[in-house]
Scaffold this active site. Sequence first.
Site, PDB file in Angstrom:
ATOM      1  CG  HIS A 190       5.073-115.092  36.796  1.00 44.02           C
ATOM      2  ND1 HIS A 190       5.543-116.337  36.437  1.00 44.02           N
ATOM      3  CD2 HIS A 190       5.951-114.623  37.715  1.00 44.02           C
ATOM      4  CE1 HIS A 190       6.647-116.600  37.118  1.00 44.02           C
ATOM      5  NE2 HIS A 190       6.917-115.575  37.894  1.00 44.02           N
ATOM      6  CG  ASP A 218       4.511-117.955  33.608  1.00 45.04           C
ATOM      7  OD1 ASP A 218       4.497-116.751  33.284  1.00 45.04           O
ATOM      8  OD2 ASP A 218       4.998-118.372  34.683  1.00 45.04           O
ATOM      9  CB  SER A 249       9.986-115.732  38.308  1.00 44.82           C
ATOM     10  OG  SER A 249       9.190-116.433  39.215  1.00 44.82           O
TER      11      SER A 249
END
Length: 276
Positions: free
Chosen positions: A75, A122, A225
């Site tokens: 992402h 992901d 992230s």
Amino acid sequence: MLKRRLLLLWALSLLASLVYSAPRPANQRVGIVGGHEASESKWPWQVSLRFKLNYWIHFCGGSLIHPQWVLTAAHCVGPHIKSPQLFRVQLREQYLYYGDQLLSLNRIVVHPHYYTAEGGADVALLELEVPVNVSTHIHPISLPPASETFPPGTSCWVTGWGDIDNDEPLPPPYPLKQVKVPIVENSLCDRKYHTGLYTGDDFPIVHDGMLCAGNTRRDSCQGDSGGPLVCKVKGTWLQAGVVSWGEGCAQPNKPGIYTRVTYYLDWIHRYVPEHS
């Protein structure tokens, strides 16, 4: 024209996230909650991903897993915008933007099954234009063997430069933060995420390719992230997960959710040599 419009929309959405828009029910992860500043000698595989706005701004983490390859979350770089010219990589840095030596990318490989962080897969790979010189200050993290399960209760560490609480950005001088988190069993984590929802318990939220860790005092958050979740097993640091998503940061009954590295080892090794 369409490509340019998509790029503009993507950049605007990224900019909105960087100024800390209101959180969604499930957030892609951005910081470290309940942690403290890492010492300069630790986490030599930590990576900062940069995107060019007025300057090369940090937006995601990553980990060096080979002298020429970085592991991160899909992402952060996908699914649609994959031009390597849009990004730079900064290897282990104690304070963001202090002494940057940004590295260019040769290519970006996003897992073909990725669509959203909540949907799984992901994970992405970034190939550096030039291999880095491995040293005591900068060297890859080891990937785990496929048989490694990281059982519930295992103490692991997550690192990054993201938020230090919900909607509370990391203040200058932007030190690398670390926090110790316990592994949470997948079925228990899935039950916790079903609390208050009407999807039915037979609808999985936490998939096999995911790993849960954290508690109400310690967690990753928005900015972290793509960064690594690492665990020491028999004296060797192994990367168990990639920071992916979660509901809020360090919220009651809502552990952080990570991409489970062992689940994607075969895919990773299609591109990354097993021995550097």
